[in-house]
Design an enzyme around this catalytic site. Sequence first.
Site, PDB file in Angstrom:
ATOM      1  CB  SER A 152       1.225  13.400   7.518  1.00 28.98           C
ATOM      2  OG  SER A 152       1.865  12.709   9.338  1.00 28.98           O
ATOM      3  CE  LYS A 178      -1.578  13.331  10.248  1.00 30.29           C
ATOM      4  NZ  LYS A 178      -2.816  12.353   9.247  1.00 30.29           N
ATOM      5  CG  ASP A 205      -2.726  11.711  13.195  1.00 34.39           C
ATOM      6  OD1 ASP A 205      -3.181  10.896  14.973  1.00 34.39           O
ATOM      7  OD2 ASP A 205      -2.235  10.967  12.318  1.00 34.39           O
ATOM      8  CD  GLU A 230      -5.155  12.069  12.135  1.00 40.38           C
ATOM      9  OE1 GLU A 230      -4.810  12.887  11.401  1.00 40.38           O
ATOM     10  OE2 GLU A 230      -5.674  11.270  11.700  1.00 40.38           O
ATOM     11  CG  ASP A 255      -6.388   7.640  10.925  1.00 38.75           C
ATOM     12  OD1 ASP A 255      -7.139   6.533  10.425  1.00 38.75           O
ATOM     13  OD2 ASP A 255      -5.024   8.028  11.168  1.00 38.75           O
ATOM     14  CE  LYS A 279      -5.194   7.689   7.855  1.00 39.36           C
ATOM     15  NZ  LYS A 279      -4.110   6.689   9.019  1.00 39.36           N
TER      16      LYS A 279
HETATM   17  O1  OSB Z   1      -1.945   8.001  10.632  1.00 39.55           O
HETATM   18  O2  OSB Z   1      -2.138   9.151   9.597  1.00 39.55           O
HETATM   19  C1  OSB Z   1      -2.020   8.856  10.725  1.00 39.55           C
HETATM   20  C2  OSB Z   1       0.638   7.223   8.292  1.00 39.55           C
HETATM   21  C3  OSB Z   1       0.867   5.482   8.530  1.00 39.55           C
HETATM   22  C4  OSB Z   1      -0.152   5.450   9.707  1.00 39.55           C
HETATM   23  C5  OSB Z   1      -1.023   6.194   9.961  1.00 39.55           C
HETATM   24  C6  OSB Z   1      -0.503   7.491   9.470  1.00 39.55           C
HETATM   25  C7  OSB Z   1       0.154   7.888   8.962  1.00 39.55           C
HETATM   26  C8  OSB Z   1       0.058   8.925   8.379  1.00 39.55           C
HETATM   27  C9  OSB Z   1       0.874   9.311   6.847  1.00 39.55           C
HETATM   28  O3  OSB Z   1      -0.350  10.318   9.125  1.00 39.55           O
HETATM   29  C10 OSB Z   1       0.182   9.777   6.109  1.00 39.55           C
HETATM   30  C11 OSB Z   1       0.443  10.292   4.796  1.00 39.55           C
HETATM   31  O4  OSB Z   1       0.444   8.923   4.497  1.00 39.55           O
HETATM   32  O5  OSB Z   1       1.381  10.755   3.467  1.00 39.55           O
HETATM   33 MG    MG Z   2      -3.844   9.712  11.763  1.00 38.30          MG
END
Ligand code: OSB
Ligand code: MG
Length: 387
Positions: A152, A178, A205, A230, A255, A279
């Site tokens: 990400s 992402k 995202d 996302e 999400d 998650k």
């Molecule tokens: O939306 O997936 C998300 C990190 C903090 C809060 C929300 C998100 C994220 C990430 C990081 O996208 C994903 C990771 O831990 O590598």
């Molecule tokens: Mg997300």
Amino acid sequence: MVPASQISAPLTEGPTQIKVDGVEIRLVRLPLIEPFETSFGKIDSRLIFLICLSAGGLKGWGEVVASEQPLYSYETVGTAFHVIKDFLAPTVLDDPIAGLPDLARRFSRFRGHNMAKAGLELAFMDLLAQMNNQSLSALIGGERKRVAVGVSLGIQPTLSQLLKRVDKYLDLGYQRIKLKIKPGWDISVAFEVRRIYPNILLSVDANSAYTLADVDHLGRLDDFDLLMIEQPLQSDDIVDHAELQQHLKTSLCLDESITGQRQAKAALDLESCRIINIKIGRVGGYSEALAIHDLCAARSIPVWCGGMLESGIGRAHNIALASLQGFTLPGDISASSRYFERDLISPEVTVASDGTVTVPDAIGLGFEVDSFFIERQTETRVYLTRK
Ligand code: OSB
Ligand code: MG
């Protein structure tokens, strides 16, 4: 897929009654290698919230993934601390725990605070795995030996800085990129990454940065053959996402909106998304995460394991979860070194050049917890016992 009966069996059967002697809470500061920016803000360190349950001479570790500010979710490190100390930990210390369903039932009368609940469920499952002489993955019925991972990438000050990072993580083998997006950092960014890399698995995202009024704008993302968009709309929305999905070729993935199995079922019934990000923290622990996995598998909906910039302890749980058969898309499970100079576990999580992470088969977490480094980074420690 793994039938629900096979998953729940090891979690309910057997003589295991776990009498928890103590709940330790530790807040541990870990600096990030570089700042992480999303549509709701930028952070440069993580205050990692660890839970350690002790029972019969064993220690089970979990992580509460809440952030310091209520941006991604209303939960914070502070709210989770309060809810665990004053409500959840006393119910854990109360009577011996018969299994995961028993623990989930004790928590269910308290509304919300999923990340707080999950932290305790995680630690409990690590204990249970150790008592059964099993890995976490084996305990939940995971079959994969390696899991596919993606990365990400946060919003960057410039496009060229983003492109450098895309290049770097593709080189390291990550199977999916992402991009975090927000208004002003979306169409042209996706256009450019797709132009340079016509064949990669690419997704975006938005972390709720748009509304249904942006339907035409978001429709422009249809040109880039994205794996998914996302969470474009509000964090608690399921209805507008269904409307938006009807106007898009690209699959939506939810999400923030999926806070439990009821929301997952509603989103699938309404066709609000075609993919779900699971998650463990957001949904309140393993019991809900497993139920959502089973629901999606039964409906042939792909799921993948999301991340919250966890330390190695939360990361180890994510790897176990992603070893279930229904996790058919690469997860946000990066190497420890993607975020941290040094992690709280050893060995650290590494990503092989084929973009996979090994699922450990050692008992429990499958990683050693680095107590020395945890102690060194601890800002707050509280030890709770039976009154
Ligand atoms: O939306 O997936 C998300 C990190 C903090 C809060 C929300 C998100 C994220 C990430 C990081 O996208 C994903 C990771 O831990 O590598
Ligand atoms: Mg997300």
